[in-house]
Motif scaffolding. Structure first.
Motif, PDB file in Angstrom:
ATOM      1  N   GLU A  91       0.834  -1.205   0.000  1.00  0.00           N
ATOM      2  CA  GLU A  91       0.000   0.000   0.000  1.00  0.00           C
ATOM      3  C   GLU A  91       0.869   1.255   0.000  1.00  0.00           C
ATOM      4  O   GLU A  91       0.580   2.220  -0.705  1.00  0.00           O
ATOM      5  CB  GLU A  91      -0.944   0.000   1.212  1.00  0.00           C
ATOM      6  CG  GLU A  91      -1.999   1.062   1.152  1.00  0.00           C
ATOM      7  CD  GLU A  91      -2.904   0.964  -0.072  1.00  0.00           C
ATOM      8  OE1 GLU A  91      -3.293   2.024  -0.596  1.00  0.00           O
ATOM      9  OE2 GLU A  91      -3.210  -0.148  -0.513  1.00  0.00           O
ATOM     10  N   GLY A  92       1.941   1.227   0.777  1.00  0.00           N
ATOM     11  CA  GLY A  92       2.850   2.369   0.807  1.00  0.00           C
ATOM     12  C   GLY A  92       3.495   2.615  -0.547  1.00  0.00           C
ATOM     13  O   GLY A  92       3.621   3.755  -0.991  1.00  0.00           O
ATOM     14  N   ARG A  94       2.255   1.810  -3.450  1.00  0.00           N
ATOM     15  CA  ARG A  94       1.220   2.368  -4.336  1.00  0.00           C
ATOM     16  C   ARG A  94       1.068   3.868  -4.099  1.00  0.00           C
ATOM     17  O   ARG A  94       0.963   4.650  -5.051  1.00  0.00           O
ATOM     18  CB  ARG A  94      -0.109   1.664  -4.111  1.00  0.00           C
ATOM     19  CG  ARG A  94      -0.180   0.281  -4.693  1.00  0.00           C
ATOM     20  CD  ARG A  94      -1.566  -0.346  -4.490  1.00  0.00           C
ATOM     21  NE  ARG A  94      -1.587  -1.698  -4.954  1.00  0.00           N
ATOM     22  CZ  ARG A  94      -1.704  -2.768  -4.171  1.00  0.00           C
ATOM     23  NH1 ARG A  94      -1.872  -2.622  -2.860  1.00  0.00           N
ATOM     24  NH2 ARG A  94      -1.709  -3.981  -4.682  1.00  0.00           N
ATOM     25  N   ASP A  95       1.059   4.276  -2.840  1.00  0.00           N
ATOM     26  CA  ASP A  95       0.937   5.706  -2.517  1.00  0.00           C
ATOM     27  C   ASP A  95       2.137   6.495  -3.036  1.00  0.00           C
ATOM     28  O   ASP A  95       1.975   7.576  -3.616  1.00  0.00           O
ATOM     29  CB  ASP A  95       0.815   5.915  -1.000  1.00  0.00           C
ATOM     30  CG  ASP A  95      -0.512   5.423  -0.444  1.00  0.00           C
ATOM     31  OD1 ASP A  95      -1.466   5.221  -1.222  1.00  0.00           O
ATOM     32  OD2 ASP A  95      -0.580   5.226   0.791  1.00  0.00           O
ATOM     33  N   VAL A  96       3.326   5.964  -2.817  1.00  0.00           N
ATOM     34  CA  VAL A  96       4.543   6.642  -3.270  1.00  0.00           C
ATOM     35  C   VAL A  96       4.525   6.757  -4.795  1.00  0.00           C
ATOM     36  O   VAL A  96       4.834   7.814  -5.352  1.00  0.00           O
ATOM     37  CB  VAL A  96       5.809   5.903  -2.782  1.00  0.00           C
ATOM     38  CG1 VAL A  96       7.059   6.371  -3.515  1.00  0.00           C
ATOM     39  CG2 VAL A  96       5.974   6.078  -1.274  1.00  0.00           C
ATOM     40  N   TYR A  97       4.150   5.683  -5.467  1.00  0.00           N
ATOM     41  CA  TYR A  97       4.133   5.704  -6.930  1.00  0.00           C
ATOM     42  C   TYR A  97       3.119   6.719  -7.460  1.00  0.00           C
ATOM     43  O   TYR A  97       3.397   7.434  -8.424  1.00  0.00           O
ATOM     44  CB  TYR A  97       3.840   4.309  -7.485  1.00  0.00           C
ATOM     45  CG  TYR A  97       3.959   4.250  -8.990  1.00  0.00           C
ATOM     46  CD1 TYR A  97       5.206   4.327  -9.601  1.00  0.00           C
ATOM     47  CD2 TYR A  97       2.832   4.138  -9.799  1.00  0.00           C
ATOM     48  CE1 TYR A  97       5.327   4.298 -10.978  1.00  0.00           C
ATOM     49  CE2 TYR A  97       2.952   4.106 -11.177  1.00  0.00           C
ATOM     50  CZ  TYR A  97       4.193   4.179 -11.761  1.00  0.00           C
ATOM     51  OH  TYR A  97       4.311   4.161 -13.126  1.00  0.00           O
ATOM     52  N   LYS A  98       1.974   6.798  -6.805  1.00  0.00           N
ATOM     53  CA  LYS A  98       0.960   7.782  -7.214  1.00  0.00           C
ATOM     54  C   LYS A  98       1.515   9.195  -7.070  1.00  0.00           C
ATOM     55  O   LYS A  98       1.381  10.022  -7.980  1.00  0.00           O
ATOM     56  CB  LYS A  98      -0.304   7.621  -6.359  1.00  0.00           C
ATOM     57  CG  LYS A  98      -1.446   8.536  -6.757  1.00  0.00           C
ATOM     58  CD  LYS A  98      -2.671   8.288  -5.905  1.00  0.00           C
ATOM     59  CE  LYS A  98      -2.374   8.806  -4.518  1.00  0.00           C
ATOM     60  NZ  LYS A  98      -3.467   8.828  -3.591  1.00  0.00           N
ATOM     61  N   ASP A  99       2.180   9.478  -5.955  1.00  0.00           N
ATOM     62  CA  ASP A  99       2.797  10.794  -5.748  1.00  0.00           C
ATOM     63  C   ASP A  99       3.917  11.034  -6.765  1.00  0.00           C
ATOM     64  O   ASP A  99       4.065  12.136  -7.288  1.00  0.00           O
ATOM     65  CB  ASP A  99       3.364  10.920  -4.334  1.00  0.00           C
ATOM     66  CG  ASP A  99       2.282  10.967  -3.264  1.00  0.00           C
ATOM     67  OD1 ASP A  99       1.090  11.147  -3.609  1.00  0.00           O
ATOM     68  OD2 ASP A  99       2.630  10.812  -2.078  1.00  0.00           O
ATOM     69  N   THR A 146       7.193  12.418   0.500  1.00  0.00           N
ATOM     70  CA  THR A 146       7.080  11.174  -0.270  1.00  0.00           C
ATOM     71  C   THR A 146       8.366  10.374  -0.177  1.00  0.00           C
ATOM     72  O   THR A 146       8.334   9.143  -0.053  1.00  0.00           O
ATOM     73  CB  THR A 146       6.737  11.488  -1.739  1.00  0.00           C
ATOM     74  OG1 THR A 146       5.494  12.197  -1.783  1.00  0.00           O
ATOM     75  CG2 THR A 146       6.632  10.226  -2.581  1.00  0.00           C
ATOM     76  N   GLN A 149       8.484   8.600   3.095  1.00  0.00           N
ATOM     77  CA  GLN A 149       7.601   7.434   3.064  1.00  0.00           C
ATOM     78  C   GLN A 149       8.257   6.293   2.288  1.00  0.00           C
ATOM     79  O   GLN A 149       8.246   5.148   2.735  1.00  0.00           O
ATOM     80  CB  GLN A 149       6.249   7.788   2.451  1.00  0.00           C
ATOM     81  CG  GLN A 149       5.282   6.617   2.435  1.00  0.00           C
ATOM     82  CD  GLN A 149       3.962   6.936   1.799  1.00  0.00           C
ATOM     83  OE1 GLN A 149       3.754   8.000   1.232  1.00  0.00           O
ATOM     84  NE2 GLN A 149       3.033   5.996   1.876  1.00  0.00           N
TER      85      GLN A 149
END
Length: 164
Positions: A91-92, A94-99, A146, A149
């Motif tokens: 999940e982390g 995915r969040d980093v990649y989105k940012d 980011t 994270q």
């Protein structure tokens, strides 16, 4: 590493989690490219997907098939590694990649190179560098958040690469 309750068996964990992400692609990659799309269409999991997800899967497979074999293997290996991450890491990431995708293309290079430089440092040295004027001038506050994270995820080398 996730803590497991002593009474929890490997079989119980596997059933609770479901199939590993990317496991279908790993199996498809063992099939000759010309037969992959037919095999995908025959898959019960594929048939359960809504039509738009089916089309996305077919498009992704076609893109994979168009790549040279060594690049195909890299993608399958990364998916394999991704499938072995714990839920927090997945999940982390995915969040980093989105940012990361939202960053201006020119900023992505600075982010990547800083990430790879800091990965090799101890947590204390990372923090010192993250607070340094050099990093503060090179990256925006959002990019630094980011980066923090991403570094906290402790991702394996074969997933993120060793150097930019």
């Amino acid at each position: 590493m996730a803590l497991l309750l002593p009474a929890e068996s490997a079989g119980q964990r596997a059933r609770a989690v479901g199939p590993r992400p990317g496991s279908g692609l790993e199996r498809l990659n063992r099939i000759p490219p010309a037969a992959r799309e037919d095999r995908l269409r025959q898959s019960p999991a594929f048939q359960k997907l809504p039509p738009e997800k089916q089309q996305t899967a077919i498009n992704s497979l076609r893109q994979l098939n168009a790549l040279p074999p060594d690049q195909q293997q890299k993608i399958v290996q990364r998916l394999h590694t991704f499938s072995h991450l714990d839920a927090r890491q997945r999940e982390g990431l995915r969040d980093v990649y989105k940012d990361y995708q939202a960053m201006p293309p020119g900023d992505r290079g600075a982010f990547r190179s800083t990430y790879h430089q800091l990965r090799a440092l101890s947590p204390a040295d990372r923090e010192k560098q993250l607070n340094s004027d050099a990093v503060q001038q090179r990256l925006t506050p959002g990019e630094i958040a980011t980066l923090r994270q991403a570094l906290s995820l402790n991702l394996p080398d074969d997933l993120v690469g060793r150097q930019p």
